[in-house]
Design a protein around this motif. Structure first.
Motif, PDB file in Angstrom:
ATOM      1  N   ALA A   9       0.884  -1.090  -0.035  1.00 25.99           N
ATOM      2  CA  ALA A   9      -0.093  -0.165   0.091  1.00 25.99           C
ATOM      3  C   ALA A   9       0.695   1.093  -0.068  1.00 25.99           C
ATOM      4  CB  ALA A   9      -0.994   0.019   1.388  1.00 25.99           C
ATOM      5  N   ALA A  10       2.044   1.081   0.826  1.00 29.05           N
ATOM      6  CA  ALA A  10       2.873   2.489   0.737  1.00 29.05           C
ATOM      7  C   ALA A  10       3.552   2.667  -0.430  1.00 29.05           C
ATOM      8  CB  ALA A  10       4.098   2.247   1.879  1.00 29.05           C
ATOM      9  N   GLY A  14       0.991   5.679  -1.522  1.00 32.29           N
ATOM     10  CA  GLY A  14       1.658   6.996  -0.941  1.00 32.29           C
ATOM     11  C   GLY A  14       0.881   7.632   0.197  1.00 32.29           C
ATOM     12  N   PRO A  15       0.398   6.759   1.165  1.00 31.98           N
ATOM     13  CA  PRO A  15      -0.499   7.259   2.200  1.00 31.98           C
ATOM     14  C   PRO A  15       0.503   8.332   3.056  1.00 31.98           C
ATOM     15  CG  PRO A  15       0.336   5.243   3.062  1.00 31.98           C
ATOM     16  CD  PRO A  15       0.776   5.287   1.471  1.00 31.98           C
ATOM     17  N   TYR A  16      -0.246   9.110   3.701  1.00 30.83           N
ATOM     18  CA  TYR A  16       0.133  10.117   4.853  1.00 30.83           C
ATOM     19  C   TYR A  16       0.945  11.486   4.047  1.00 30.83           C
ATOM     20  CZ  TYR A  16      -0.625   6.053   7.489  1.00 30.83           C
ATOM     21  OH  TYR A  16      -1.300   4.757   7.989  1.00 30.83           O
ATOM     22  N   ARG A 241       0.597   5.677  11.556  1.00 25.20           N
ATOM     23  CA  ARG A 241       1.733   4.681  10.840  1.00 25.20           C
ATOM     24  C   ARG A 241       2.281   3.915  12.042  1.00 25.20           C
ATOM     25  NH1 ARG A 241       4.977   9.512   8.167  1.00 25.20           N
ATOM     26  NH2 ARG A 241       2.757  10.400   8.198  1.00 25.20           N
ATOM     27  N   ASP A 242       2.466   4.641  13.470  1.00 21.89           N
ATOM     28  CA  ASP A 242       2.958   4.040  14.495  1.00 21.89           C
ATOM     29  C   ASP A 242       2.072   3.020  15.116  1.00 21.89           C
ATOM     30  OD1 ASP A 242       5.746   4.971  14.589  1.00 21.89           O
ATOM     31  OD2 ASP A 242       4.606   6.785  14.410  1.00 21.89           O
ATOM     32  N   MET A 243       1.067   2.928  14.598  1.00 22.66           N
ATOM     33  CA  MET A 243      -0.421   1.945  15.263  1.00 22.66           C
ATOM     34  C   MET A 243      -0.424   0.687  14.517  1.00 22.66           C
ATOM     35  SD  MET A 243      -2.912   5.063  16.419  1.00 22.66           S
ATOM     36  CE  MET A 243      -4.077   3.883  17.052  1.00 22.66           C
TER      37      MET A 243
END
Length: 341
Positions: A9-10, A14-16, A241-243
């Motif tokens: 997915a990243a 290109g999330p966030y 992203r840290d969860m």
């Protein structure tokens, strides 16, 4: 499998990204399907006094479902207009009631409510405490809680809450099928409540405050209501992203509105109200959020407030997931400075 999915997915989506605040607010509101609701046909169901406070139980219609009930608390003999605060109840795994978790009405709190307050709120009905400091405090129920709960065929609080836990995904799916989202409906209801509070002649500038699920609601209200003057979000801010490793399943469907990661991370939306005042309280022993995610969120929010650093205040509390008395007092003092000036 999820780690591999995250990599794909990243690479492809290109999330966030980091959209500017105004653009992010508009795009997130559309992606979440935030409903345009109004508190219509407002009625006073009952009123009471309690020491130096006067209270009313109000009800209104947002156009669907049972009438929303809310407590309105204010100093008994104070002249207005007074600053207003929308106090937003938490999720807490307890949907039998909503507003009663943080506000005392004319009846004594139930054992279930006392239990929640001891764990999350230092044993206090913090909305009453805030009203005693010179505020008009509105505490509304929201979809699936209290007066807005679904008829699940269970009439005992603990059993109802167990059934409601299993029903939340159904609510989220129905909302998605209608082009909105659980978060979008809740945000629409809270926007209607804030607009009603501002419309009262005894109320001046308005802010909001909430813990956990109430903090989520406060963050959305702060992002989507340009007339809100100050926002306190307690125990509900970390980067998405840290969860991803071990924290996603711990949270309500409201924290995962569709499309948001394609527009920005959760702290981006929390801070999209910049340069308007924002307080975020981080609980360092919170098992629902990783500390690296809270630290990353703080850095991201600081960056959005770099031109007005005094408008953002971070509180680092060495406590579990809670809005304890010390955190409440810090929030009350800050709201006093921001709303009574």
């Amino acid at each position: 499998m999820f780690a591999e999915l995250a990599e794909v997915a990243a690479a492809q989506l290109g999330p966030y990204p980091s959209l500017p605040g105004p653009e992010l607010r508009e795009a997130a509101r559309a992606a979440m399907g935030v409903l345009d609701l109004t508190a219509g046909d407002v009625r006073v169901e009952r009123s009471w006094t309690d020491g130096d406070l006067a209270g009313e139980e109000l009800s209104w219609s947002v156009g669907f479902g049972p009438r929303t009930h809310a407590y309105l608390l204010r100093p008994r003999d104070a002249a207005g207009p007074l600053p207003g605060v929308v106090a937003l109840h938490c999720h807490g795994g307890m949907k039998w009631v909503g507003k009663e978790k943080i506000a005392d009405g004319p009846s004594a709190p139930s054992p279930e409510v006392r239990r929640v307050r001891e764990v999350l709120y230092g044993g206090r009905a913090y909305a009453n405490e805030l009203a005693g400091r010179g505020f008009v405090v509105l505490v509304p129920d929201v979809l699936t809680w209290g007066s807005r709960r679904f008829p699940l065929g269970v009439d005992e609080p603990d059993r109802y809450d167990a059934a409601a836990k299993d029903h939340e995904h159904v609510v989220a799916k129905y909302c998605a099928a209608l082009g909105t989202s659980f978060a979008g409906v809740a945000a629409g209801e809270d926007l209607a409540a804030a607009a009603y509070l501002r419309s009262r002649p005894d109320v001046g500038s308005v802010g909001c405050v909430g813990l956990s699920g109430g903090g989520l609601r406060a963050a959305l209200l702060g992002a989507f209501d340009p007339d809100l003057r100050a926002v306190v979000v307690a125990g509900m801010v970390s980067s998405f992203r840290d969860m991803l490793d071990g924290y996603v399943e711990k949270h309500t469907w409201m924290l995962w509105p569709p499309g948001l990661p394609r527009l920005g991370d959760w702290p981006d939306l929390v801070a999209a109200r910049a340069p308007e005042p924002l307080m975020v309280q981080y609980a360092l022993r919170d098992r629902l959020f990783p500390e690296p995610g809270m630290r990353r969120a703080h850095s991201m929010i600081e960056k959005r407030y770099r031109e007005t650093p005094d408008a953002y205040e971070a509180v680092w509390a060495d406590v579990p997931h809670s809005f304890d008395v010390t955190m409440q007092e810090q929030a009350f003092d800050w709201l006093t400075q921001r709303l009574k000036a």
